[in-house]
Every structure is written in C-alpha cells, then in structure tokens.
Design a protein around this motif. Structure first.
Motif, PDB file in Angstrom:
ATOM      1  N   GLU A 187      -0.345  -2.827  -1.171  1.00 45.22           N
ATOM      2  CA  GLU A 187      -1.179  -3.936  -0.698  1.00 45.22           C
ATOM      3  C   GLU A 187      -0.311  -5.089  -0.192  1.00 45.22           C
ATOM      4  O   GLU A 187      -0.747  -6.242  -0.152  1.00 45.22           O
ATOM      5  CB  GLU A 187      -2.087  -4.429  -1.827  1.00 45.22           C
ATOM      6  CG  GLU A 187      -3.138  -3.421  -2.262  1.00 45.22           C
ATOM      7  CD  GLU A 187      -4.182  -4.038  -3.185  1.00 45.22           C
ATOM      8  OE1 GLU A 187      -5.353  -4.107  -2.773  1.00 45.22           O
ATOM      9  OE2 GLU A 187      -3.813  -4.464  -4.296  1.00 45.22           O
ATOM     10  N   GLY A 199      -3.343   0.825  -3.233  1.00 41.32           N
ATOM     11  CA  GLY A 199      -3.221   0.761  -1.788  1.00 41.32           C
ATOM     12  C   GLY A 199      -2.507   1.978  -1.225  1.00 41.32           C
ATOM     13  O   GLY A 199      -2.458   3.043  -1.846  1.00 41.32           O
ATOM     14  N   THR A 247      -1.563  -3.342  -8.747  1.00 44.18           N
ATOM     15  CA  THR A 247      -1.485  -3.261  -7.300  1.00 44.18           C
ATOM     16  C   THR A 247      -0.159  -2.595  -6.948  1.00 44.18           C
ATOM     17  O   THR A 247       0.516  -2.031  -7.825  1.00 44.18           O
ATOM     18  CB  THR A 247      -1.588  -4.672  -6.665  1.00 44.18           C
ATOM     19  OG1 THR A 247      -1.561  -4.553  -5.243  1.00 44.18           O
ATOM     20  CG2 THR A 247      -0.451  -5.579  -7.117  1.00 44.18           C
TER      21      THR A 247
END
Length: 480
Positions: free
Chosen positions: A48, A42, A79
């Motif tokens: 994220e 992200g 992530t």
C-alpha cells in the motif's frame, strides 16, 4: 530458427510466471500467521506504499491512517509499506508501548533506500551508525553547550534577514527558511560561514531530502536516483572540507573544540580507532539533513499560521518586542532571553502539532510479541504516526483549531504530543531545534508583518510538509 525463438519465448514466459508465483506466495506467506492485526497487505512488493505516499502528496497524510483506523482498528492494523510487512500503531497506548520497549521488543528501522543513499564505508547498517551518533551528539546538543550557540544563531539570523528579506516587497518563505536553518547547521557543525559556499549544497540537499523515503527504484529521474546522485555530490564536497580541516588542525589554524567536525577527527572509539574521512562525511551528511530540514518546515508553517491568525501574531510580537527593547543596540540574544519566549514556543508547539515535520517513524520487531491481543511476528516493521494523536479529538479537543493555550501549565498528556518522537530515541536535537525556531521567530516578527499571496495554497507532504508554491508572502516592514 523459428522453433528456437518459440522455445526462448516459452522459457521467458515460464520464468516470469514462476517469478510472479514465488512473489505472490512469499507475499501471502508473510501474512499467514494466526491472529495478525486486521488490514490488507495490498499488492506484492508495492503493498500500500502508493496510497501511503499519495495521501501526503495530496496534503492529507493522516487520511491513510484514519481511514484504516476507522475500517480495521483504532489502535493497530496491518499493511505493507515500502515492500515490507508492517503494522501501523496508532494512539497513546501504542506510542507508550513502542517508546518504552526500545531494544527490548523493537528497534529502529530505516527503509533500504536509506542505506543506499547513506552508504557507510564500514559496511555497517545505518542503524549501527545511528547508535554511534547518538552517543556522540549529547555533549554538543545539551543545554550547557547550546548556550554558546545563541549569539551565533542570532548573528546569522540578523544577516539572513538583512540580506534575503529586507528591502523586498515579497518573498518565498520555504526556500528562505531552508537557507536559514542550513546556514546555521553548516556554521555550527562545520564552521562554514561563507554564504556562497553554503549555497552550493542547497539544491542537492533538497533532492536528497525528497528521495529518502521513496520507492527504492534506481532509474533515471526517479526521486531515489536523484537522491543517490545528490548524496554523492554532497559527500565529495564534505570530503574537501574534512581534508582542509585536518590540515588546519595540524597547523593550529582550527580549534579541537570549535565544532562537531573537529571532535570527530580527533576522537577515537573504545578500540583506539579513528573514523575515516568517508565515515565522517556520511555522519556529517546525516547531521546536516536532521539539523535543518525539520526546523525549516516548522519555521515555514509558523509564518503561514501567523499570517492567517493576526491575533496570534500580535501576541507573539508583544512578547518578542519586550525582549528586543531590553537589549542595547547590537546586543545579541542570550539564553535568558530565549527562556522568556514562553508564548512564542507554545505557538511553535501548536504548529508542530498541526504540521509535524516528522510524520512518524519506523521500528522493527526484534522478537515475536502480542499487542492489544494481536500477534506481531519478529521481523515485521512497525510504524507510529504523529497524526494519530495530534489530530485525534480523543486527545486534543477541536483538533483542527489553532490553540497555543493547549501547551500552558502541564500541557498535553504524555505520549499525545510527539513531534520529536519519544523514549530513548527521542530526537537528540530537540533543544537545538527549539533555539533555531525561536531565534527565527524573534527576528522575523520584530521586522515585519506579512500577508499570504496564495490564500488556499496546497500543502504537500513529501516526506515533510511543504507549501506547494513555497509560501509567497507580501512583506510589511515596521518603520525603524
């Protein structure tokens, strides 16, 4: 002068550009190792996090997990959450690995927001303070000690329902459930019995709980900022209680064994050092959060599901009324009574499966290791998700169906049902929570039937599940 301002502007633009470059480089370098789990980091810093939190705000926290399990890996994906490179572990094998490797490959981790909301005057991390608390709690939360609390819990529940529920046509369940569990925690941990004294803490605790797992942005009116202010307010109030208790102990007006506060004041560590008043306030603050917030969510969702499933309500009612009829007027529940509430606890467990108050928890890798063929670097944060097993048809057939019989006999397979975590870090208050939930169930079903007033009320997870409108219900009291 004009050249001066142009020069300043160029310097500012250069600084911003360089800062962004460093931020992007640092962000990408966290994911430059070979053979990392699949996934995407992200945006820098934010990662994220917004997707992770927003699926909960929309009432479907499992969506963040299941979408990425389907896209990347059914067991582990990478992530970035709360500004940290992270690997999300999903499923039984992952739960077993994390719970079995505590303090070997992984250790507990909390976001920086937690240390800022719960600062310790000893300048140690929340991790170290938690270790101390886990050594202190067992003697207060083991079954032998909890047996003494049943009568007090039942008395408080009776008074709670008499003053807050009876003679009312409708009520908001969620705030009342929080009031019940918070009153219990104040009584059993601090010996605070005055409801007006307890009520001073209610709103600050709500703000505190809402801001614990949030973006650590300390700006006015952000959840994080409100949580810090609430924490400071509660800490000041607790210090007043602690100072008074020291006086009462010295004058013989309080017992050294009456609650956890007296024990903290009178017990020294291995070096003969006693905790300061501020440190005790911080620890009590954490206990009060843990001692009431998760159980209040569980009690609320029990009311929700019993309203939606009258046949389940009827079976719980029959079990509880058998116990109620065996008691003489004014006689409190006993430990033996609670052990008879087997079906009621199966219902509560099914509620905890479908609406776990603890959605998951973080760990930190303390060494590099390989899991499922993927490389996990030292320092990475690891997140395990309760919903990755609770709502997974691989472990629970028809996972969205409410079925208390799942918990009969041997119950679910190991590492599939994890509302209290697992391994050495399993919630030490599990048995305490079981008691306060069952005492709540006993006292509500013997008094009322009820009907939801908002049929399709939205559920928000922030960070615990809660009905968006507080779960308003219409009460139908049984005739005495």
């Amino acid at each position: 002068m004009e050249h001066f301002y142009i020069t300043l502007l160029l310097l500012f633009v250069s600084f911003v550009t360089l800062s962004l470059f460093v931020l992007f480089y640092k962000h990408r370098s966290n994911y430059s190792a070979d053979n990392l789990p699949p996934g995407r980091p992200g945006l820098p810093f934010v990662g994220e996090t917004l997707e992770f939190l927003s699926t909960g705000w929309k009432g479907h926290p499992e969506k963040f997990i299941f979408d990425r399990m389907a896209k990347y890996s059914s067991q582990v994906f990478k992530t970035n959450i709360l500004g940290e490179p992270a690997a999300v572990f999903c499923g039984v094998a992952c739960n077993k690995f994390l719970f079995s490797n505590e303090n070997k490959l992984v250790t507990a981790w909390w976001p920086s927001s937690v240390d800022k909301i719960f600062p310790s005057s000893l300048q140690t991390s929340s991790k170290e303070e938690s270790k101390k608390m886990r050594k202190l709690l067992p003697q207060f939360l083991k079954p032998e000690a909890l047996q003494r609390y049943i009568g007090i819990m039942d008395a408080i529940a009776n008074e709670h329902f008499a003053s807050q529920w009876e003679n009312k046509e409708q009520v908001l369940v969620f705030p009342l459930a929080k009031r019940y569990t918070f009153w219990l925690a104040c009584r059993l941990f601090l010996s605070i019995e005055d409801p007006h004294h307890v009520s001073k803490f209610e709103e600050p605790f709500h703000l505190l709980a809402s801001g614990i797992i949030s973006l650590p942005i300390d700006l006015p009116r952000t959840p994080f900022n409100r949580a810090i202010k609430a924490s400071n307010f509660i800490r000041k109030e607790l210090l007043k209680v602690i100072k008074q208790r020291k006086v009462d102990l010295s004058e013989g007006k309080a017992s050294p064994t009456q609650d956890i506060l007296s024990h903290m004041l009178l017990t020294s560590d291995e070096n003969g050092q006693f905790m300061t008043e501020v440190d005790i306030a911080d620890k009590i603050l954490g206990l009060l959060i843990g001692g009431h917030d998760t159980a209040s969510a569980a009690c609320t969702f029990i009311v929700k599901y019993l309203a939606e499933l009258p046949h389940i309500h009827e079976l719980v009612y029959k079990e509880q009324m058998e116990i109620a009829k065996s008691k003489s007027p004014g006689e409190s529940l006993s430990w033996d009574d609670v052990q008879k509430m087997k079906y009621s606890w199966n219902v509560a467990c099914e509620v905890l499966r479908l609406a776990p108050p603890l959605q998951g928890a973080f760990r930190e890798a303390i060494n590099d290791f390989i899991f499922n063929g993927f490389y996990i670097p030292k320092g990475w944060k690891l997140y395990w998700s309760a919903n990755s097993t609770h709502r997974n048809p691989e472990y629970f057939s028809e996972p969205l169906k409410f079925d208390p019989t799942r918990f009969e006999g041997k119950g679910p397979a190991p590492y599939t049902f994890v509302p209290f975590g697992g391994g050495p870090r399993m919630c030490p208050g599990k048995e305490y929570a079981r008691l306060e939930i069952l005492v709540f169930m006993h006292n509500i079903v013997k008094r009322f039937k009820w009907k939801k007033l908002v049929a399709d009320e939205k559920i928000i997870v922030d960070p615990m599940p809660m009905p968006a409108k507080g779960l308003p219900v219409l009460l139908y009291p049984y005739k005495s």
